[in-house]
Scaffold this motif. Sequence first.
Motif, PDB file in Angstrom:
ATOM      1  N   LEU A  17      34.891  49.392  16.722  1.00 26.72           N
ATOM      2  CA  LEU A  17      33.587  49.790  17.715  1.00 26.72           C
ATOM      3  C   LEU A  17      32.640  49.447  16.641  1.00 26.72           C
ATOM      4  O   LEU A  17      31.342  48.852  16.969  1.00 26.72           O
ATOM      5  CB  LEU A  17      33.792  51.337  17.915  1.00 26.72           C
ATOM      6  CG  LEU A  17      32.353  51.888  18.323  1.00 26.72           C
ATOM      7  CD1 LEU A  17      31.990  51.069  19.711  1.00 26.72           C
ATOM      8  CD2 LEU A  17      32.394  53.220  18.636  1.00 26.72           C
ATOM      9  N   GLU A  18      32.641  49.569  15.331  1.00 27.70           N
ATOM     10  CA  GLU A  18      31.455  49.281  14.503  1.00 27.70           C
ATOM     11  C   GLU A  18      31.239  48.106  14.416  1.00 27.70           C
ATOM     12  O   GLU A  18      30.073  47.262  14.474  1.00 27.70           O
ATOM     13  CB  GLU A  18      31.742  49.926  12.990  1.00 27.70           C
ATOM     14  CG  GLU A  18      31.465  51.501  12.926  1.00 27.70           C
ATOM     15  CD  GLU A  18      29.783  51.877  13.050  1.00 27.70           C
ATOM     16  OE1 GLU A  18      29.149  51.266  12.504  1.00 27.70           O
ATOM     17  OE2 GLU A  18      29.747  52.880  13.777  1.00 27.70           O
ATOM     18  N   THR A  19      32.195  47.188  14.094  1.00 27.00           N
ATOM     19  CA  THR A  19      32.350  45.649  14.048  1.00 27.00           C
ATOM     20  C   THR A  19      31.509  45.279  15.516  1.00 27.00           C
ATOM     21  O   THR A  19      30.599  44.295  15.442  1.00 27.00           O
ATOM     22  CB  THR A  19      33.601  45.065  14.184  1.00 27.00           C
ATOM     23  OG1 THR A  19      34.199  45.660  12.838  1.00 27.00           O
ATOM     24  CG2 THR A  19      33.250  43.665  13.942  1.00 27.00           C
ATOM     25  N   GLU A  20      32.075  45.820  16.351  1.00 23.42           N
ATOM     26  CA  GLU A  20      31.420  45.199  17.824  1.00 23.42           C
ATOM     27  C   GLU A  20      29.931  45.668  17.906  1.00 23.42           C
ATOM     28  O   GLU A  20      28.969  44.856  18.513  1.00 23.42           O
ATOM     29  CB  GLU A  20      32.058  45.936  19.146  1.00 23.42           C
ATOM     30  CG  GLU A  20      31.678  45.199  20.297  1.00 23.42           C
ATOM     31  CD  GLU A  20      32.620  45.484  21.451  1.00 23.42           C
ATOM     32  OE1 GLU A  20      31.826  45.821  22.563  1.00 23.42           O
ATOM     33  OE2 GLU A  20      33.682  45.828  21.542  1.00 23.42           O
ATOM     34  N   LEU A  21      29.425  46.737  17.616  1.00 28.52           N
ATOM     35  CA  LEU A  21      28.159  47.326  17.685  1.00 28.52           C
ATOM     36  C   LEU A  21      27.373  46.418  16.798  1.00 28.52           C
ATOM     37  O   LEU A  21      25.964  45.800  17.133  1.00 28.52           O
ATOM     38  CB  LEU A  21      27.979  48.691  17.294  1.00 28.52           C
ATOM     39  CG  LEU A  21      28.553  49.649  18.280  1.00 28.52           C
ATOM     40  CD1 LEU A  21      28.322  51.089  17.804  1.00 28.52           C
ATOM     41  CD2 LEU A  21      27.815  49.714  19.650  1.00 28.52           C
ATOM     42  N   VAL A  22      27.668  46.077  15.413  1.00 33.76           N
ATOM     43  CA  VAL A  22      26.976  45.227  14.626  1.00 33.76           C
ATOM     44  C   VAL A  22      26.799  43.938  14.897  1.00 33.76           C
ATOM     45  O   VAL A  22      25.640  43.215  15.131  1.00 33.76           O
ATOM     46  CB  VAL A  22      27.706  45.092  13.223  1.00 33.76           C
ATOM     47  CG1 VAL A  22      27.086  43.977  12.341  1.00 33.76           C
ATOM     48  CG2 VAL A  22      27.581  46.477  12.412  1.00 33.76           C
ATOM     49  N   ALA A  23      27.749  43.242  15.789  1.00 33.23           N
ATOM     50  CA  ALA A  23      27.853  42.043  16.563  1.00 33.23           C
ATOM     51  C   ALA A  23      26.599  41.858  17.738  1.00 33.23           C
ATOM     52  O   ALA A  23      25.958  41.259  17.820  1.00 33.23           O
ATOM     53  CB  ALA A  23      29.001  41.528  16.884  1.00 33.23           C
ATOM     54  N   GLN A  24      26.461  43.077  18.239  1.00 35.05           N
ATOM     55  CA  GLN A  24      25.603  43.131  19.460  1.00 35.05           C
ATOM     56  C   GLN A  24      24.248  43.278  18.995  1.00 35.05           C
ATOM     57  O   GLN A  24      23.237  42.690  19.619  1.00 35.05           O
ATOM     58  CB  GLN A  24      26.015  44.644  20.504  1.00 35.05           C
ATOM     59  CG  GLN A  24      27.210  44.408  21.244  1.00 35.05           C
ATOM     60  CD  GLN A  24      27.734  45.493  21.907  1.00 35.05           C
ATOM     61  OE1 GLN A  24      26.991  46.765  21.828  1.00 35.05           O
ATOM     62  NE2 GLN A  24      28.760  45.533  22.945  1.00 35.05           N
ATOM     63  N   ASP A  25      24.145  44.076  17.845  1.00 35.50           N
ATOM     64  CA  ASP A  25      22.731  44.056  17.094  1.00 35.50           C
ATOM     65  C   ASP A  25      22.315  42.927  16.690  1.00 35.50           C
ATOM     66  O   ASP A  25      21.094  42.567  16.903  1.00 35.50           O
ATOM     67  CB  ASP A  25      22.634  45.216  16.188  1.00 35.50           C
ATOM     68  CG  ASP A  25      22.870  46.601  16.347  1.00 35.50           C
ATOM     69  OD1 ASP A  25      22.743  46.979  17.572  1.00 35.50           O
ATOM     70  OD2 ASP A  25      23.274  47.451  15.602  1.00 35.50           O
TER      71      ASP A  25
END
Length: 94
Positions: A17-25
């Motif tokens: 989840l953290e990896t995906e959120l960083v990518a979205q940012d």
Amino acid sequence: MTGPDILDDTTDDYERLETELVAQDRDVARVSTADVDERSAHRLVDELIEDDVVTPVPDQRVLVHEPSDEAFESISQIAVFHRGWRAARDPEDD
């Protein structure tokens, strides 16, 4: 049972989840250069010519992006290049 249950361990889920959120940012923060249509490209290049950022070379039919010394045959190409170049130099703009 004294230790944590392997089925209740959500560490991997949290990391994904953290990896995906960083990518979205990162995606949101990037400047889009794909949405330059012909009209906006002409407008941008006209402004860049007025500001001496782009120099037309009529006898060679190219436009030179002065800060990078790159030459382009297409107005759309130089407009997209300049937007990306400017974003790379100053990511806080746009």
